[in-house]
Design a protein around this motif. Sequence first.
Motif, PDB file in Angstrom:
ATOM      1  N   SER A 164       0.813  -1.225   0.000  1.00 38.62           N
ATOM      2  CA  SER A 164       0.000   0.000   0.000  1.00 38.62           C
ATOM      3  C   SER A 164       0.844   1.272   0.000  1.00 38.62           C
ATOM      4  O   SER A 164       0.305   2.356  -0.212  1.00 38.62           O
ATOM      5  N   ASP A 165       2.133   1.161   0.226  1.00 34.29           N
ATOM      6  CA  ASP A 165       3.024   2.327   0.216  1.00 34.29           C
ATOM      7  C   ASP A 165       4.324   1.919  -0.460  1.00 34.29           C
ATOM      8  O   ASP A 165       5.194   1.299   0.157  1.00 34.29           O
ATOM      9  N   PRO A 166       4.494   2.255  -1.735  1.00 37.87           N
ATOM     10  CA  PRO A 166       5.666   1.796  -2.488  1.00 37.87           C
ATOM     11  C   PRO A 166       6.991   2.385  -2.013  1.00 37.87           C
ATOM     12  O   PRO A 166       8.039   1.971  -2.484  1.00 37.87           O
TER      13      PRO A 166
END
Length: 102
Positions: free
Chosen positions: A45-47
């Motif tokens: 969800s958070d690269p």
Amino acid sequence: MIVTCVHIKVLPEHVQAFIEATLLNHQGSIEEPGNVRFDFHQDGSDPTRFMLYEVFEDEASVAAHKETPHYHAWRETVEGWMAEPRKGIRYNLLAPQSPDLW
């Protein structure tokens, strides 16, 4: 076994370069004597968030890893790309006890 999860947050503009540098470190690490696993994960969800799951046979293997050229090159390369200091958390492996199950 010595298990360490290293949590890393990278500046957005350095994500791709960080991935490339860490893949090189991964390749060198999995070839080291005493390395059992060296997994490289990116947060779904958070690269910009990553985790390294490192398993070494013993403290001597961990110490040897930190002296390898590929580890030093990785540290020097990615140091300025961190959005916050990386955090390594040590864990005690409880199960599975047999490396055959990994």
